[in-house]
Structures are given as C-alpha cells and as structure tokens.
Design an enzyme around this catalytic site. Sequence first.
Site, mmCIF file in Angstrom:
data_model
loop_
_atom_site.group_PDB
_atom_site.id
_atom_site.type_symbol
_atom_site.label_atom_id
_atom_site.label_comp_id
_atom_site.label_asym_id
_atom_site.label_seq_id
_atom_site.Cartn_x
_atom_site.Cartn_y
_atom_site.Cartn_z
ATOM 1 N N PRO A 10 -23.592 25.711 49.568
ATOM 2 C CA PRO A 10 -23.118 25.903 48.652
ATOM 3 C C PRO A 10 -24.911 25.701 46.785
ATOM 4 O O PRO A 10 -25.100 24.844 47.657
ATOM 5 C CB PRO A 10 -22.300 24.744 47.111
ATOM 6 C CG PRO A 10 -22.082 23.797 48.903
ATOM 7 C CD PRO A 10 -22.230 24.783 49.612
ATOM 8 N N ASN A 11 -24.573 26.764 46.497
ATOM 9 C CA ASN A 11 -25.454 26.495 45.113
ATOM 10 C C ASN A 11 -26.487 27.540 45.397
ATOM 11 O O ASN A 11 -27.777 27.858 45.580
ATOM 12 C CB ASN A 11 -25.695 25.842 44.294
ATOM 13 C CG ASN A 11 -24.422 25.413 43.504
ATOM 14 O OD1 ASN A 11 -23.468 25.825 42.561
ATOM 15 N ND2 ASN A 11 -24.299 24.372 43.557
ATOM 16 N N ARG A 18 -33.444 28.931 39.539
ATOM 17 C CA ARG A 18 -33.254 28.039 38.576
ATOM 18 C C ARG A 18 -34.013 26.582 39.111
ATOM 19 O O ARG A 18 -33.772 27.178 40.405
ATOM 20 C CB ARG A 18 -31.852 27.657 38.358
ATOM 21 C CG ARG A 18 -31.413 28.586 37.194
ATOM 22 C CD ARG A 18 -30.015 28.325 36.610
ATOM 23 N NE ARG A 18 -29.551 29.757 36.745
ATOM 24 C CZ ARG A 18 -28.317 29.441 36.855
ATOM 25 N NH1 ARG A 18 -26.950 29.265 37.480
ATOM 26 N NH2 ARG A 18 -27.388 30.965 37.043
ATOM 27 N N TYR A 23 -36.814 22.805 44.379
ATOM 28 C CA TYR A 23 -36.153 24.329 45.548
ATOM 29 C C TYR A 23 -37.371 25.160 45.376
ATOM 30 O O TYR A 23 -37.008 25.849 46.531
ATOM 31 C CB TYR A 23 -35.271 24.336 44.982
ATOM 32 C CG TYR A 23 -33.924 24.247 44.753
ATOM 33 C CD1 TYR A 23 -33.377 22.540 45.919
ATOM 34 C CD2 TYR A 23 -33.103 23.324 43.628
ATOM 35 C CE1 TYR A 23 -32.975 21.422 45.510
ATOM 36 C CE2 TYR A 23 -31.974 22.194 44.060
ATOM 37 C CZ TYR A 23 -32.183 21.526 44.843
ATOM 38 O OH TYR A 23 -31.024 20.127 44.793
ATOM 39 N N ASN A 74 -28.398 24.485 56.418
ATOM 40 C CA ASN A 74 -28.647 23.944 54.595
ATOM 41 C C ASN A 74 -26.712 24.101 54.493
ATOM 42 O O ASN A 74 -26.305 25.117 53.470
ATOM 43 C CB ASN A 74 -29.180 24.721 54.593
ATOM 44 C CG ASN A 74 -29.654 23.728 53.022
ATOM 45 O OD1 ASN A 74 -28.515 22.764 52.666
ATOM 46 N ND2 ASN A 74 -30.677 23.799 52.740
ATOM 47 N N ALA A 77 -24.943 20.567 48.726
ATOM 48 C CA ALA A 77 -24.245 19.179 48.319
ATOM 49 C C ALA A 77 -22.846 18.674 49.564
ATOM 50 O O ALA A 77 -22.493 17.215 49.528
ATOM 51 C CB ALA A 77 -23.391 19.313 47.415
ATOM 52 N N HIS A 80 -23.507 16.041 51.591
ATOM 53 C CA HIS A 80 -23.256 14.200 52.087
ATOM 54 C C HIS A 80 -21.317 13.700 51.243
ATOM 55 O O HIS A 80 -21.523 12.755 51.213
ATOM 56 C CB HIS A 80 -23.845 14.346 50.547
ATOM 57 C CG HIS A 80 -25.128 15.080 50.095
ATOM 58 N ND1 HIS A 80 -26.443 14.567 50.896
ATOM 59 C CD2 HIS A 80 -25.805 15.868 49.190
ATOM 60 C CE1 HIS A 80 -27.330 15.212 50.709
ATOM 61 N NE2 HIS A 80 -27.002 15.938 50.133
ATOM 62 N N ASP A 87 -16.668 17.186 61.782
ATOM 63 C CA ASP A 87 -15.977 17.761 62.470
ATOM 64 C C ASP A 87 -15.824 18.853 62.753
ATOM 65 O O ASP A 87 -15.711 18.995 64.882
ATOM 66 C CB ASP A 87 -14.038 17.370 61.889
ATOM 67 C CG ASP A 87 -13.559 15.355 61.529
ATOM 68 O OD1 ASP A 87 -14.795 14.573 62.236
ATOM 69 O OD2 ASP A 87 -12.765 15.163 60.939
ATOM 70 N N GLU A 98 -29.840 20.419 60.627
ATOM 71 C CA GLU A 98 -29.199 20.186 59.581
ATOM 72 C C GLU A 98 -30.868 20.509 58.494
ATOM 73 O O GLU A 98 -31.770 19.859 59.749
ATOM 74 C CB GLU A 98 -28.838 18.967 59.683
ATOM 75 C CG GLU A 98 -28.931 17.945 58.105
ATOM 76 C CD GLU A 98 -28.626 17.215 57.536
ATOM 77 O OE1 GLU A 98 -28.369 15.971 58.723
ATOM 78 O OE2 GLU A 98 -28.432 16.666 56.662
ATOM 79 N N HIS A 100 -32.535 20.924 55.066
ATOM 80 C CA HIS A 100 -32.880 20.753 53.655
ATOM 81 C C HIS A 100 -34.048 21.131 52.982
ATOM 82 O O HIS A 100 -35.150 20.958 53.552
ATOM 83 C CB HIS A 100 -32.353 19.452 52.945
ATOM 84 C CG HIS A 100 -31.080 18.841 53.680
ATOM 85 N ND1 HIS A 100 -30.059 19.532 52.855
ATOM 86 C CD2 HIS A 100 -30.680 17.818 54.852
ATOM 87 C CE1 HIS A 100 -29.056 18.630 54.104
ATOM 88 N NE2 HIS A 100 -30.021 17.957 54.688
ATOM 89 N N LEU A 101 -34.357 21.347 52.834
ATOM 90 C CA LEU A 101 -35.208 22.478 51.318
ATOM 91 C C LEU A 101 -36.004 21.308 50.604
ATOM 92 O O LEU A 101 -37.832 20.801 51.295
ATOM 93 C CB LEU A 101 -35.112 23.140 50.258
ATOM 94 C CG LEU A 101 -34.323 24.587 50.705
ATOM 95 C CD1 LEU A 101 -33.697 24.873 49.206
ATOM 96 C CD2 LEU A 101 -35.356 25.384 50.513
ATOM 97 N N ARG A 107 -35.157 11.850 46.933
ATOM 98 C CA ARG A 107 -33.696 12.134 45.646
ATOM 99 C C ARG A 107 -33.162 10.741 45.391
ATOM 100 O O ARG A 107 -33.084 9.390 45.887
ATOM 101 C CB ARG A 107 -33.264 13.226 46.260
ATOM 102 C CG ARG A 107 -34.234 13.899 46.730
ATOM 103 C CD ARG A 107 -34.211 15.242 46.157
ATOM 104 N NE ARG A 107 -33.365 15.832 45.174
ATOM 105 C CZ ARG A 107 -32.460 17.383 44.982
ATOM 106 N NH1 ARG A 107 -32.292 18.296 45.563
ATOM 107 N NH2 ARG A 107 -32.159 17.762 43.592
HETATM 108 O O1 CA2 Z 1 -32.405 20.258 49.598
HETATM 109 C C1 CA2 Z 1 -31.680 21.413 50.035
HETATM 110 O O2 CA2 Z 1 -31.680 22.059 51.076
HETATM 111 C C2 CA2 Z 1 -30.106 20.401 49.475
HETATM 112 O O3 CA2 Z 1 -28.996 21.646 50.572
HETATM 113 C C3 CA2 Z 1 -30.422 21.602 48.715
HETATM 114 C C4 CA2 Z 1 -28.984 21.331 47.590
HETATM 115 C C5 CA2 Z 1 -28.874 19.957 47.030
HETATM 116 O O4 CA2 Z 1 -27.252 19.773 47.225
HETATM 117 C C6 CA2 Z 1 -28.770 18.979 48.568
HETATM 118 O O5 CA2 Z 1 -29.088 17.673 48.558
HETATM 119 C C7 CA2 Z 1 -30.293 19.524 49.490
HETATM 120 C C8 CA2 Z 1 -28.499 21.516 46.244
HETATM 121 C C9 CA2 Z 1 -28.639 23.557 46.495
HETATM 122 C C10 CA2 Z 1 -29.320 24.253 45.073
HETATM 123 O O6 CA2 Z 1 -29.472 25.103 45.067
HETATM 124 C C11 CA2 Z 1 -30.459 25.313 43.581
HETATM 125 C C12 CA2 Z 1 -30.871 26.364 43.706
HETATM 126 C C13 CA2 Z 1 -30.932 26.587 42.400
HETATM 127 C C14 CA2 Z 1 -30.931 26.434 41.506
HETATM 128 C C15 CA2 Z 1 -30.100 25.154 41.206
HETATM 129 C C16 CA2 Z 1 -29.542 24.699 42.600
#
Ligand code: CA2
Length: 147
Positions: A10-11, A18, A23, A74, A77, A80, A87, A98, A100-101, A107
């Site tokens: 997601p996202n 943004r 990120y 990746n 959210a 977590h 599963d 796994e 993550h950026l 954090r």
């Molecule tokens: O660091 C990562 O790759 C995360 O998986 C990114 C997730 C975050 O919830 C994880 O804790 C760590 C969030 C991705 C949201 O990406 C955005 C990108 C641009 C603007 C807003 C959100």
Amino acid sequence: MTSILILNGPNLNLLGTRQPEVYGHTTLADIKAMCHEKAQTLGITIAFEQSNSEGALLDHIHAARGVHDGIILNAGAYTHTSVALMDAISSVGLPVVELHLSNIHAREEFRHRSYIAKVALGVICGFGAAGYPLALEALEGHLGQTE
Ligand code: CA2
C-alpha cells in the site's frame, strides 16, 4: 530461467510524489526500470506488481507458487500488521526477501515489529530504491545455491 516476483504494498504507488524526505524522489516506475535492468544483468526474469489491497497481495503470493522461484516483498504498512501475509508466505514455501526503502528500526516504535521478518529468508532496509537491486542480487545468489 530463475524468476522472481517483486511485490509492493500500500501507498508505494505514491513514491516520488510525496514525503521525499522519507522515501526519496524515485518513483515506483523508476524502481521497476532499475529492477528490469538488474534482472537483465543477472540473467533472470522478474514480474513487478503493486497493490493497495491486502487481499490482492495475498492472491499474488498464492499465484507465485509454481511460477516464480522467490519473492521480494515490500509490504508497506501491512508489514507491521498482517498475520495473513505472514501465513501466505509460510504456505507457499518460497524464499522471501523483506524489503523497505527506509530503516524501519530507526523510525516510530510501531514500525519495529515485522510479521514478514518472522518467515523471511532475509531483510534489507534503509537503502532507499537501491535496496531493490540489492535484494534481487541477494535472492538470485541464494537461489543459485539451492537449485
Ligand atoms: O520503508 C518502506 O519501504 C516502508 O515499507 C514504506 C511504507 C511504511 O508504512 C513502512 O513502515 C516502511 C509506507 C509506504 C508509503 O509510501 C509513500 C510514498 C510517498 C508518499 C507517501 C507514502
């Protein structure tokens, strides 16, 4: 030929538009192009997917069985919160990296827990978009030892 699924949660479709301070400026399309370039260098095939829906991510993991040799995930959210993704990974029996950026351990406290890490082969976080080719290299190396 080795085939790896790169799955984004997601996202992550918002990358580069943004919160660049967290990120970076790289878009998901840029990352996809980087992954294809790396895959060509490694001599492997990849599929690159993104979904904002937990159910669709589960479907991608289930469908990977017998099609791909491993998964780079990746989960955003859902990392977590999602026992369901944990599963699904256990049930398909494919090696998962796994990814993550950001460095989730540097954090907020709620990002320190990962359900994915419990069933992952390994974890890469904190290297921004560069983590994707790193994960491909790591997983390809692992598959080369096991196949
Ligand atoms: O660091 C990562 O790759 C995360 O998986 C990114 C997730 C975050 O919830 C994880 O804790 C760590 C969030 C991705 C949201 O990406 C955005 C990108 C641009 C603007 C807003 C959100």
